[in-house]
Design an enzyme around this catalytic site. Structure first.
Site, PDB file in Angstrom:
ATOM      1  N   LYS A 253       0.741  -1.088   0.066  1.00 59.99           N
ATOM      2  CA  LYS A 253      -0.017   0.409   0.114  1.00 59.99           C
ATOM      3  C   LYS A 253       1.021   0.951   0.007  1.00 59.99           C
ATOM      4  O   LYS A 253       1.705   1.333   0.809  1.00 59.99           O
ATOM      5  CB  LYS A 253      -0.843  -0.239   1.113  1.00 59.99           C
ATOM      6  CG  LYS A 253      -1.937   1.123   1.408  1.00 59.99           C
ATOM      7  CD  LYS A 253      -2.525   0.804   2.441  1.00 59.99           C
ATOM      8  CE  LYS A 253      -3.651   1.822   3.347  1.00 59.99           C
ATOM      9  NZ  LYS A 253      -4.697   1.672   4.508  1.00 59.99           N
TER      10      LYS A 253
ATOM     11  N   SER B  89      -9.741   1.488   3.742  1.00 58.91           N
ATOM     12  CA  SER B  89      -8.736   2.372   2.712  1.00 58.91           C
ATOM     13  C   SER B  89      -7.907   1.888   1.801  1.00 58.91           C
ATOM     14  O   SER B  89      -8.052   1.676   0.628  1.00 58.91           O
ATOM     15  CB  SER B  89      -7.961   3.758   3.279  1.00 58.91           C
ATOM     16  OG  SER B  89      -7.133   2.795   4.078  1.00 58.91           O
TER      17      SER B  89
ATOM     18  N   SER C 192      -9.007  -0.793   7.323  1.00 54.49           N
ATOM     19  CA  SER C 192      -8.663  -0.692   6.529  1.00 54.49           C
ATOM     20  C   SER C 192      -8.099  -1.690   5.645  1.00 54.49           C
ATOM     21  O   SER C 192      -8.463  -1.633   4.780  1.00 54.49           O
ATOM     22  CB  SER C 192      -7.577   1.042   5.892  1.00 54.49           C
ATOM     23  OG  SER C 192      -8.622   1.964   5.833  1.00 54.49           O
TER      24      SER C 192
HETATM   25  N1  GLN Z   1     -12.487   4.288   6.876  1.00 53.25           N
HETATM   26  C1  GLN Z   1     -11.977   4.442   8.078  1.00 53.25           C
HETATM   27  C2  GLN Z   1     -11.283   6.178   8.262  1.00 53.25           C
HETATM   28  O1  GLN Z   1     -12.168   6.177   7.044  1.00 53.25           O
HETATM   29  C3  GLN Z   1     -10.916   3.708   8.467  1.00 53.25           C
HETATM   30  C4  GLN Z   1      -9.353   4.230   7.683  1.00 53.25           C
HETATM   31  C5  GLN Z   1      -8.723   2.512   8.080  1.00 53.25           C
HETATM   32  O2  GLN Z   1      -8.102   2.475   8.453  1.00 53.25           O
HETATM   33  N2  GLN Z   1      -7.105   3.225   7.587  1.00 53.25           N
HETATM   34  O3  GLN Z   1     -10.966   6.394   9.263  1.00 53.25           O
END
Ligand code: GLN
Length: 478
Positions: A76, A151, A175
């Protein structure tokens, strides 16, 4: 070339002379080109991956290859890899190259993993659909009108579409688990502090944890085993010894499992997701596990608490992006203040700006106690209750996400709806406990449904073993 679904199969095929690491890399490069429209990779390290493959092939021939020889991995775009671009899918880091390699990636390389490229994600890992990326959204390979989740969206699609064998992502509030659920693969977040965060771009430091996306549980166990452990570069990384997770998968015990009733009663839960998870619950009961409903009275508070605390931490962490020393800098500036303002307005996308402003607000002198301090207290309650439940039960089970993959654009104009997509994943993040999403079924549209399991801190071994057991059982029954 045939598709390989585990490192075990790959190693057997290599030993049999059916395939080499070079051929494997060529296979993935071919798939990446063929499926470029999925937008899973921001950059492919083509030449370099082929050279790495040759080196690993030589090591395999001479019998001194590492544990991950044959494993082709994507990372990532939030993990530092020396000499390679690193942008967190943001304009803000335009032109930035890592000066060092993150500890997790360094450990993978030492065991002969091959890194094939850098994967698309939500900007600075903020999002649940990959749609906040400055490079366009990645698409779900099962239905390209839908999101892959986020994400770590590109990372999940890459494994789903066989563009690499495994991906390394990060999980602050779901994420790796939520995109894994949307893409029909395994997504695993270890205990907070189990893997060093050195070289991981910070979003919310008291939540951030590196996680893995794989096609099966044994590969996830092996990757954890390699990456976990103390690190002189991250004082918050746990000093605890790292078990040989990949050798502890065969446990076939009867467990005590709790399911959070409030989650199943929750309004936004899709009926097919609910039925599928309840079906797994029955299957576990029939298999002789003790399965009981438990109360978790804080479900309504977990999303607000998560967003107050993570935006507060993000507003502080992202203060370093000011256009002065590296990354993007606006050209139309007249003085220092306009340099900061214009750089940040043009460099950050809307969602990141929204979170920086929200975070700055909850930390401001007049509101600090009402929001930040209060949310810290609620986090403590959530953690204590979760730990208490996990003393009484070996695992908690719940859906990973309230729905299957939603349509591209469906939630982009409604940030609250997007935040609610995290309702089931943020509990483990607030409590710091390990959690995994495993694919347990599909809805009528053929979209994947993930089951989430939580366990006590540092008990990844039993979490992985039990998840493996469930997936074996499902594949036998299918
Ligand atoms: N969807 C969550 C957020 O927007 C999780 C994101 C993540 O785990 N990086 O914060």
């Amino acid at each position: 070339m045939r598709q390989y679904n585990s490192l075990h199969d790959i190693r057997a095929a290599i030993a049999d002379g059916q395939v080499s690491c070079r051929q494997l890399v060529e296979h993935y490069l071919h798939n990446i080109r063929e499926k470029a429209a999925l937008n899973a990779f921001l950059e492919v390290f083509e030449e370099e991956a082929l050279l790495q493959a040759d080196t690993v092939d030589q090591k395999l021939a001479s019998g001194n290859a590492g544990k991950l020889a044959g494993m082709v991995i994507g990372i990532k775009d939030v993990l530092a890899y020396k000499g390679h671009s690193l942008q967190a899918s943001s304009r803000m880091l335009q032109g930035f190259k890592s000066l060092y390699t993150s500890s997790a990636i360094e450990r993978l390389l030492q065991e002969d993993a091959i890194i094939i490229g850098r994967q698309n994600c939500d900007e600075f890992a903020m999002g649940a659909s990959n749609e906040t990326s400055a490079f366009g959204n990645a698409l779900n390979a099962d239905d390209t009108s839908r999101v892959p989740g986020g994400s770590s969206g590109g990372s999940a699609v890459a494994v789903q579409a066989d563009l690499c064998l495994a991906s390394i992502g990060s999980d602050t509030g779901g994420s790796v688990r939520q995109p894994a659920s949307f893409c029909g693969v395994v997504g695993f977040k270890p205990t907070y502090s189990r893997i060093s965060r050195y070289g991981l771009i910070a979003y919310a430091s008291s939540f951030d944890q590196i996680g893995v996306i794989t096609k099966n549980v044994p590969d996830a166990a092996l990757l954890l085993e390699v990456m976990a452990g103390a690190d002189g570069m991250d004082s918050t990384a746990s000093q605890r010894e790292v078990p040989a997770y990949s050798e502890l998968l065969s446990a076939d015990k009867k467990y005590k499992i709790g399911y959070i009733q409030d989650c199943f009663d929750s309004e936004g839960l899709d009926a097919e997701v609910k039925d599928t998870i309840l079906g797994v619950k029955e299957m576990l009961k029939d298999a002789g596990h003790q399965v009981e409903a438990v109360d978790f009275p804080y479900l309504d508070y977990i999303v607000p608490t998560y967003y107050i605390l993570t935006t507060a931490e993000a507003s502080s962490n992202l203060g370093r992006y000011d256009g002065v020393r590296y990354g993007f800098r606006s050209e139309n500036v007249t003085d220092l203040t306009s340099l900061y303002k214009k750089t940040r307005s043009e460099g950050f996308g809307h969602e990141v700006q929204r979170r920086i402003m929200l975070g700055t607000f909850v930390l401001s002198a007049d509101y600090y106690d009402a929001y930040y301090t209060k949310a810290q207290k609620v986090r403590r309650l959530i953690k204590e209750k979760t730990d208490e439940l996990l003393q009484a039960y070996d695992f908690l089970i719940l859906p990973t996400a309230p729905t299957t993959a939603f349509k591209v654009g469906e939630n982009t104009t409604n940030p609250l709806a997007m935040y609610l997509a995290d309702i089931f994943t943020v509990q483990a993040s607030l409590a710091g406990v390990p959690a995994i999403s495993i694919p347990v079924g599909r809805d009528a549209n053929g979209l994947s449904i993930g089951l989430q399991l939580l366990t006590r801190s540092f008990e990844e071994a039993s979490l992985l073993a039990f998840s493996n057991q469930i997936l074996d059982k499902i594949s036998v029954e299918a």
